[in-house]
Design a protein around this motif. Structure first.
Motif, PDB file in Angstrom:
ATOM      1  N   TYR A  70      46.119   4.220  39.767  1.00 50.53           N
ATOM      2  CA  TYR A  70      45.957   4.292  41.224  1.00 50.53           C
ATOM      3  C   TYR A  70      44.532   4.754  41.504  1.00 50.53           C
ATOM      4  O   TYR A  70      44.139   5.844  41.091  1.00 50.53           O
ATOM      5  CB  TYR A  70      46.985   5.281  41.793  1.00 50.53           C
ATOM      6  N   LEU A  72      41.377   5.735  44.039  1.00 52.81           N
ATOM      7  CA  LEU A  72      41.053   6.250  45.368  1.00 52.81           C
ATOM      8  C   LEU A  72      39.616   5.904  45.778  1.00 52.81           C
ATOM      9  O   LEU A  72      39.365   5.568  46.931  1.00 52.81           O
ATOM     10  CB  LEU A  72      41.230   7.766  45.414  1.00 52.81           C
ATOM     11  N   TYR A 178      57.113   6.629  43.740  1.00 55.18           N
ATOM     12  CA  TYR A 178      55.709   7.047  43.612  1.00 55.18           C
ATOM     13  C   TYR A 178      55.132   7.041  45.016  1.00 55.18           C
ATOM     14  O   TYR A 178      54.941   5.995  45.615  1.00 55.18           O
ATOM     15  CB  TYR A 178      54.974   6.072  42.696  1.00 55.18           C
ATOM     16  N   ASP A 180      52.213   8.790  47.843  1.00 59.26           N
ATOM     17  CA  ASP A 180      50.975   9.525  48.124  1.00 59.26           C
ATOM     18  C   ASP A 180      51.192  10.161  49.495  1.00 59.26           C
ATOM     19  O   ASP A 180      51.242   9.470  50.514  1.00 59.26           O
ATOM     20  CB  ASP A 180      49.795   8.548  48.129  1.00 59.26           C
ATOM     21  N   THR A 182      50.396  13.032  52.546  1.00 52.81           N
ATOM     22  CA  THR A 182      49.479  13.952  53.219  1.00 52.81           C
ATOM     23  C   THR A 182      50.263  14.678  54.311  1.00 52.81           C
ATOM     24  O   THR A 182      50.840  14.035  55.206  1.00 52.81           O
ATOM     25  CB  THR A 182      48.291  13.207  53.848  1.00 52.81           C
ATOM     26  N   ARG A 259      47.404  17.200  50.272  1.00 51.61           N
ATOM     27  CA  ARG A 259      47.656  15.830  49.831  1.00 51.61           C
ATOM     28  C   ARG A 259      48.088  15.881  48.370  1.00 51.61           C
ATOM     29  O   ARG A 259      47.472  16.585  47.559  1.00 51.61           O
ATOM     30  CB  ARG A 259      46.414  14.961  49.982  1.00 51.61           C
ATOM     31  N   LEU A 261      50.520  13.641  45.079  1.00 50.43           N
ATOM     32  CA  LEU A 261      51.392  12.593  44.585  1.00 50.43           C
ATOM     33  C   LEU A 261      52.783  13.192  44.424  1.00 50.43           C
ATOM     34  O   LEU A 261      52.929  14.290  43.882  1.00 50.43           O
ATOM     35  CB  LEU A 261      50.916  12.069  43.233  1.00 50.43           C
TER      36      LEU A 261
END
Length: 304
Positions: A70, A72, A178, A180, A182, A259, A261
């Motif tokens: 992954y 960013l 999975y 992500d 925030t 933030r 995972l």
């Protein structure tokens, strides 16, 4: 009544060097593999120093597992023995199932400022699927849905489903989720998780309190072994939280957002024979894999 997962362990990622000289921080991969079953390794390769990543990961084999990359910031150029060629750009995911065997390379390229940020997660495959045909899934940032929940949290759904929004990665035997996530300041984010599944969070921005308890938990820091840390301390960048069993996880922010995972998967519960990039069930299978690699018979499918 839903039971919140309590913290089982907190780990600080450790500096290491892999590939041809890539400096990264490893959060999973030092302890017994059973602890995070079905996950084997989590590397955080965020760097602002091109000399720490530019040599990359030249051609190398994998068998018996999956790699999930992954990105960013920056880009990763990829090529493999299936004939796939491409670039993993910011927000993109590469989900590669090595299965019976694949040879590939991953070469990081920083952005114009020299930044290269991302993560690689390894997931094990059960014995029945270790020798499946390899497959490659390149997922663009545009294919990854983003949703908001009632707390105001923003969630990118790579695998799994949130509020009936399903991520692009499906048909994986360990049923991974999975995300992500925030979370804004001053709220509590809650997420239901399947009982019996392994669940962890890896923080890469801000800070928050994880779980419901206020009692000490086991904490591991680089070079420091284990010691107790009071639960009211905020957990910040570079720390992984492994949860015990339960029905949901809770994350509470104070003055800062966080933030992280959030990853879960169904444990496989089988013996692990692991050396380098090859993960099998027995030492005999492991020896066979390396003998085939030496003999040039390692690739079973998709040879180009």
């Amino acid at each position: 009544m839903a039971e919140e997962r309590r913290i089982r362990k907190v780990v600080k990622s450790r500096a290491t060097v892999e590939g041809a000289g890539v400096h990264l921080r490893r959060a999973i991969g030092f302890g017994p593999p059973e602890l995070y079953d079905p996950f084997l390794l989590l590397d955080d390769f965020r760097s602002d120093e091109p000399e720490h990543y530019r040599k990359g990961f030249p051609w190398h084999p994998h068998r018996g597992m999956e790699t999930i990359t992954y990105v960013l910031r920056g880009e990763v150029e990829h090529g493999d023995s299936l004939g796939n060629r491409g670039v993993i750009s910011p927000g993109d995911v590469q989900w590669m199932t090595a299965g019976s065997g694949i040879i590939h390379q991953e070469m990081p390229k920083g952005d114009p400022s020299g930044a290269m940020y991302g993560f690689q997660l390894w997931a094990n495959l059960p014995a029945a699927d270790k020798m499946m045909a390899p497959r490659y899934r390149g997922i663009s940032a545009a294919q990854i849905p983003e949703v908001k929940d009632g707390s105001g949290a923003t969630i990118k759904v790579i695998a799994g489903a949130v509020n009936r929004t399903t991520g692009p990665v499906t048909d994986v035997v360990t049923q991974p989720e999975y995300l992500d996530v925030t979370v804004p300041p001053g709220v509590t984010f809650s997420r239901e998780t399947p009982r019996g599944h392994t669940v962890f969070a890896y923080v890469f921005g801000g800070e928050a309190m994880f779980g419901p308890q206020r009692d000490p938990y086991s904490y591991e820091a680089e070079g420091a072994g284990y010691f107790d840390l009071k639960r009211d301390a905020l957990i910040d960048d570079g720390h992984l939280v492994l949860f015990g069993d339960g029905d949901a996880v809770a994350v509470t922010t104070e003055a800062q957002p966080v933030r992280f995972l959030l990853v879960s998967g169904k444990p496989i519960g089988e013996p692990v024979a692991w050396y380098g990039p090859i993960v099998m069930n027995t030492q005999e299978e492991l020896r066979t894999a390396f003998e085939e690699l030496e003999a040039g018979t390692f690739i079973k499918a998709g040879r180009r």
